[in-house]
Design a protein around this motif. Structure first.
Motif, PDB file in Angstrom:
ATOM      1  N   GLU A 109      49.576  24.266  35.315  1.00  0.00           N
ATOM      2  CA  GLU A 109      48.844  25.459  35.711  1.00  0.00           C
ATOM      3  C   GLU A 109      49.134  25.790  37.163  1.00  0.00           C
ATOM      4  O   GLU A 109      49.119  24.956  38.022  1.00  0.00           O
ATOM      5  CB  GLU A 109      47.358  25.206  35.493  1.00  0.00           C
ATOM      6  CG  GLU A 109      46.533  26.434  35.662  1.00  0.00           C
ATOM      7  CD  GLU A 109      45.127  26.184  35.140  1.00  0.00           C
ATOM      8  OE1 GLU A 109      44.184  26.468  35.861  1.00  0.00           O
ATOM      9  OE2 GLU A 109      45.011  25.685  34.022  1.00  0.00           O
ATOM     10  N   SER A 163      43.118  25.569  25.031  1.00  0.00           N
ATOM     11  CA  SER A 163      44.320  26.407  24.975  1.00  0.00           C
ATOM     12  C   SER A 163      44.014  27.852  24.596  1.00  0.00           C
ATOM     13  O   SER A 163      44.726  28.781  24.990  1.00  0.00           O
ATOM     14  CB  SER A 163      45.319  25.838  23.961  1.00  0.00           C
ATOM     15  OG  SER A 163      45.736  24.549  24.332  1.00  0.00           O
ATOM     16  N   ASP A 215      41.062  29.389  25.246  1.00  0.00           N
ATOM     17  CA  ASP A 215      39.935  29.910  26.011  1.00  0.00           C
ATOM     18  C   ASP A 215      40.137  31.399  26.288  1.00  0.00           C
ATOM     19  O   ASP A 215      39.183  32.174  26.325  1.00  0.00           O
ATOM     20  CB  ASP A 215      39.793  29.153  27.333  1.00  0.00           C
ATOM     21  CG  ASP A 215      39.134  27.791  27.140  1.00  0.00           C
ATOM     22  OD1 ASP A 215      38.682  27.494  26.017  1.00  0.00           O
ATOM     23  OD2 ASP A 215      39.084  27.017  28.122  1.00  0.00           O
ATOM     24  N   VAL A 265      46.479  29.921  27.062  1.00  0.00           N
ATOM     25  CA  VAL A 265      46.422  28.971  28.178  1.00  0.00           C
ATOM     26  C   VAL A 265      47.389  27.811  27.935  1.00  0.00           C
ATOM     27  O   VAL A 265      47.394  27.195  26.864  1.00  0.00           O
ATOM     28  CB  VAL A 265      44.990  28.426  28.359  1.00  0.00           C
ATOM     29  CG1 VAL A 265      44.956  27.396  29.502  1.00  0.00           C
ATOM     30  CG2 VAL A 265      44.011  29.570  28.646  1.00  0.00           C
ATOM     31  N   ARG A 306      46.295  28.711  33.370  1.00  0.00           N
ATOM     32  CA  ARG A 306      45.014  29.395  33.186  1.00  0.00           C
ATOM     33  C   ARG A 306      44.792  30.569  34.147  1.00  0.00           C
ATOM     34  O   ARG A 306      44.465  31.682  33.719  1.00  0.00           O
ATOM     35  CB  ARG A 306      43.874  28.390  33.335  1.00  0.00           C
ATOM     36  CG  ARG A 306      42.484  28.972  33.114  1.00  0.00           C
ATOM     37  CD  ARG A 306      41.424  27.876  33.190  1.00  0.00           C
ATOM     38  NE  ARG A 306      41.622  26.891  32.135  1.00  0.00           N
ATOM     39  CZ  ARG A 306      41.075  26.974  30.917  1.00  0.00           C
ATOM     40  NH1 ARG A 306      40.290  28.001  30.615  1.00  0.00           N
ATOM     41  NH2 ARG A 306      41.305  26.024  30.015  1.00  0.00           N
ATOM     42  N   ARG A 351      44.471  34.628  33.313  1.00  0.00           N
ATOM     43  CA  ARG A 351      43.283  35.420  33.620  1.00  0.00           C
ATOM     44  C   ARG A 351      43.649  36.630  34.482  1.00  0.00           C
ATOM     45  O   ARG A 351      43.127  37.734  34.300  1.00  0.00           O
ATOM     46  CB  ARG A 351      42.235  34.547  34.319  1.00  0.00           C
ATOM     47  CG  ARG A 351      41.576  33.524  33.391  1.00  0.00           C
ATOM     48  CD  ARG A 351      40.754  32.500  34.167  1.00  0.00           C
ATOM     49  NE  ARG A 351      39.670  33.108  34.918  1.00  0.00           N
ATOM     50  CZ  ARG A 351      38.464  33.355  34.425  1.00  0.00           C
ATOM     51  NH1 ARG A 351      38.181  33.036  33.169  1.00  0.00           N
ATOM     52  NH2 ARG A 351      37.519  33.897  35.180  1.00  0.00           N
TER      53      ARG A 351
END
Length: 273
Positions: free
Chosen positions: A65, A195, A197, A231, A245, A249
């Motif tokens: 990430e 994963s 989310d 994710v 992540r 977003r």
């Protein structure tokens, strides 16, 4: 509980389509397929739909990430960088946002994603990224089939989102639902939990304008489906594209339905055609 935000926005998809809920990203610990498979020639994949073998989050997966990195000095171009005339011709005239996901070779399971916007003069400007990404374990294909562990190559609409967690501020219709939960381990033994989310549905073998959880497959179940951007869990996916992540977003907040966004994805040599 399922909370659907926003009205569905229908856009023209690229040339390739497929499905996932039947063979996609949501299955735990899969067994590895025979090594050395050559890439086929069409798209397909899976996220939650195409259940991943134990060891891979359906069509989920990705590198470590990383925080959203905005490009400081945009370099405008009349065509998407690295994209040749054939692929560029598949981008709808009305599209002014494109996420370009590029792998080094047809068999690579790691890739790079960059978001571009087209200005009024028709020039494409990088607006976010590049971000590290994961794609399917066996790489890419232009002829995706359910369970082939390859990510579809092509230009696809991205207009519907959702996830287990609340909407992070997406402008796309967003469906929050506990059905996005996933467990198990990926191909590298990494946990798949979280994963899904947040996910963005890739319009491969699906009906645009519906929740990513929708299981209708216009091309048939054998062509896969449930191909999502989700994710990253730290390893290859079943057929999906996975981003860290925070970049995911940020992407959800950046995509604008009015821009008719698409994802342009595949190995660099293929996209350069």
């Amino acid at each position: 509980m399922s909370v659907r935000k926003g009205a569905p926005a229908l856009l023209s998809a690229g040339t390739l389509c497929a499905a996932l809920l039947l063979t996609g990203c949501a299955h735990p610990t899969p067994s590895l397929p025979p090594a050395g498979r050559a890439a086929a020639a069409q798209p397909g994949g899976g996220s939650r739909p195409e259940a991943p073998p134990a060891g891979a989050a359906g069509e989920a997966g990705g590198p470590a990430e990383a925080a959203n990195s905005l490009i400081a000095t945009p370099v405008p171009a009349p065509h998407l960088p690295g994209i040749g005339p054939v692929t560029q011709g598949l981008v709808p005239d009305g599209t002014t946002q494109a996420l370009v996901v590029t792998g080094a070779t047809a068999d690579s399971s790691t890739s790079t994603a960059t978001l571009y916007a087209r200005d009024p003069g028709g020039r494409w400007i990088p607006t976010a990224g590049p971000w590290p990404a994961h794609n399917a374990l066996q790489g890419w294909t232009s002829d995706h089939s359910a369970g082939d562990l390859r990510t579809p190559i092509g230009v696809f609409r991205i207009g519907d989102a959702g996830g287990r967690l609340p909407d992070p501020g997406a402008r796309l219709p967003y469906d929050q639902d506990e059905e996005f939960a996933i467990s198990g381990t990926g191909f590298s033994g990494e946990p798949l939990e979280g994963s899904f989310d947040h996910v963005i549905a890739i319009d491969y073998n699906r009906v645009p304008g519906r929740t990513p959880l929708d299981k209708e497959r216009p091309l048939g179940a054998d062509k896969g489906g449930g191909v999502w951007i989700h994710v990253d869990h730290g390893g290859p996916t079943q057929a999906c594209v996975a981003l860290p992540r925070e970049p995911l977003r940020a992407l959800l907040r950046a995509l604008d339905p009015a821009a008719e966004p698409v994802v342009v994805m595949g190995p660099a040599p293929e996209l350069a055609r």
